[in-house]
Design an enzyme around this catalytic site. Sequence first.
Site, short mmCIF file in Angstrom:
data_model
loop_
_atom_site.label_atom_id
_atom_site.label_comp_id
_atom_site.label_asym_id
_atom_site.label_seq_id
_atom_site.Cartn_x
_atom_site.Cartn_y
_atom_site.Cartn_z
N ASP A 298 0.86 -1.19 0.00
CA ASP A 298 0.00 0.00 0.00
C ASP A 298 0.90 1.25 0.00
OD1 ASP A 298 -1.74 2.05 0.46
OD2 ASP A 298 -2.55 1.25 2.34
N SER B 171 -2.60 14.10 -14.13
CA SER B 171 -3.86 13.96 -14.88
C SER B 171 -4.24 15.32 -15.46
CB SER B 171 -4.98 13.50 -13.92
OG SER B 171 -6.25 13.67 -14.53
N TYR C 292 -9.25 14.61 -5.95
CA TYR C 292 -8.38 14.04 -7.00
C TYR C 292 -7.57 15.15 -7.69
CZ TYR C 292 -7.22 11.14 -11.11
OH TYR C 292 -6.57 10.44 -12.10
P1 NAP Z 1 -6.84 1.49 -12.30
O1 NAP Z 1 -7.14 0.74 -13.54
O2 NAP Z 1 -7.93 1.77 -11.33
O3 NAP Z 1 -5.62 0.77 -11.53
C1 NAP Z 1 -5.15 1.31 -10.34
C2 NAP Z 1 -3.88 0.62 -9.93
O4 NAP Z 1 -3.39 1.23 -8.73
C3 NAP Z 1 -4.07 -0.85 -9.62
O5 NAP Z 1 -2.90 -1.53 -10.00
C4 NAP Z 1 -4.23 -0.87 -8.09
O6 NAP Z 1 -3.85 -2.10 -7.51
C5 NAP Z 1 -3.25 0.24 -7.72
N1 NAP Z 1 -3.50 0.86 -6.41
C6 NAP Z 1 -4.61 1.53 -6.00
N2 NAP Z 1 -4.46 1.96 -4.74
C7 NAP Z 1 -3.22 1.58 -4.34
C8 NAP Z 1 -2.49 1.70 -3.14
N3 NAP Z 1 -2.98 2.34 -2.06
N4 NAP Z 1 -1.24 1.15 -3.07
C9 NAP Z 1 -0.73 0.50 -4.14
N5 NAP Z 1 -1.37 0.35 -5.31
C10 NAP Z 1 -2.61 0.87 -5.40
O7 NAP Z 1 -6.23 2.94 -12.64
P2 NAP Z 1 -5.67 3.54 -14.03
O8 NAP Z 1 -6.81 4.14 -14.75
O9 NAP Z 1 -4.77 2.58 -14.70
O10 NAP Z 1 -4.81 4.77 -13.46
C11 NAP Z 1 -3.42 4.69 -13.21
C12 NAP Z 1 -2.92 6.08 -12.86
O11 NAP Z 1 -3.19 6.98 -13.93
C13 NAP Z 1 -3.57 6.68 -11.62
O12 NAP Z 1 -2.64 7.44 -10.90
C14 NAP Z 1 -4.64 7.59 -12.22
O13 NAP Z 1 -4.99 8.63 -11.34
C15 NAP Z 1 -3.92 8.08 -13.45
N6 NAP Z 1 -4.83 8.59 -14.49
C16 NAP Z 1 -5.76 7.76 -15.07
C17 NAP Z 1 -6.61 8.27 -16.05
C18 NAP Z 1 -7.64 7.43 -16.73
O14 NAP Z 1 -8.41 8.00 -17.55
N7 NAP Z 1 -7.72 6.13 -16.51
C19 NAP Z 1 -6.52 9.61 -16.40
C20 NAP Z 1 -5.56 10.42 -15.79
C21 NAP Z 1 -4.72 9.90 -14.84
P3 NAP Z 1 -4.92 -3.36 -7.41
O15 NAP Z 1 -5.04 -3.91 -8.81
O16 NAP Z 1 -4.25 -4.31 -6.48
O17 NAP Z 1 -6.20 -2.79 -6.90
#
Ligand code: NAP
Length: 245
Positions: free
Chosen positions: A63, A142, A155
């Site tokens: 975490d 983001s 966020y």
């Molecule tokens: P996602 O599909 O929800 O995946 C989140 C990942 O973070 C998973 O591997 C999860 O692990 C891990 N995680 C969550 N909380 C954690 C913690 N406390 N400690 C360690 N690991 C943790 O998210 P995503 O869309 O790929 O986003 C990845 C990053 O890009 C994030 O920082 C997000 O804010 C950023 N982002 C995403 C978007 C978008 O449109 N998707 C846009 C802008 C920025 P588990 O699998 O074990 O739950």
Amino acid sequence: MENNRRSAIVTGGSRGIGRAVCLALAAEGVDLVIGYAGNEAAAEETAAACRALGVTAEPVRADVATEAGCKALFDRADELFGKTDILVNNAGITRDNLIVRMSEADFDAVLDTNLRGTFLCMKLAARGMMRRRSGRIVNLSSVVGLRGNAGQVNYAASKAGVIGMTKSLARELAPRGVTVNAVAPGFIDTDMTAALPEAVRAELLKSIPLGTMGKPEDVAQAVVFLVNAPYITGQVLAIDGGMAM
Ligand code: NAP
């Protein structure tokens, strides 16, 4: 034991953008510690896909909101590789709500994972990178950190904070040859955005000049570009189909 291969820690590497970053780094021959929060099956699957590309890849449940969690990632990387050349702070969560309904707990949870987690991992990475006079840090911000978004005060604060930390640490570590950059994804097709109501998705799509959602691989490509860029530091690269320009 240090070796000549490059090694990386990717937080939140089990799914979505983090998974794509792990695969893209593995394709570059980078050995990996893959952090995740609780989804062991997804983390194991990502690690196996990376190993199939010929690198060492080990999932570590940790975490990032806690110092102990972050330390576990670096301890394992030290045991396996003797160093961490690349840190990708990707782990992130959302707890969306309008401010009048947003609890302090939801504010704190998002700040703790997205901002504090990035701070703690950068702090753990900095000493070794400074000593070796080399290193690459890429943080996930983001477009919401650039533009704000209704319902995402927590966020947006975390992702704008990531940009401030990125630029500050870039200045701190530049004299030691370490670069620190951020990517600012827009609307990317992952579990995080799959949770959005259809009406919100349709509205978001209208705000993207290129007219489509991005793929995790689009972000991963930019992360690898920054990892391989010796003369770029303190930058925020939007990967958003033109959304934030
Ligand atoms: P996602 O599909 O929800 O995946 C989140 C990942 O973070 C998973 O591997 C999860 O692990 C891990 N995680 C969550 N909380 C954690 C913690 N406390 N400690 C360690 N690991 C943790 O998210 P995503 O869309 O790929 O986003 C990845 C990053 O890009 C994030 O920082 C997000 O804010 C950023 N982002 C995403 C978007 C978008 O449109 N998707 C846009 C802008 C920025 P588990 O699998 O074990 O739950």
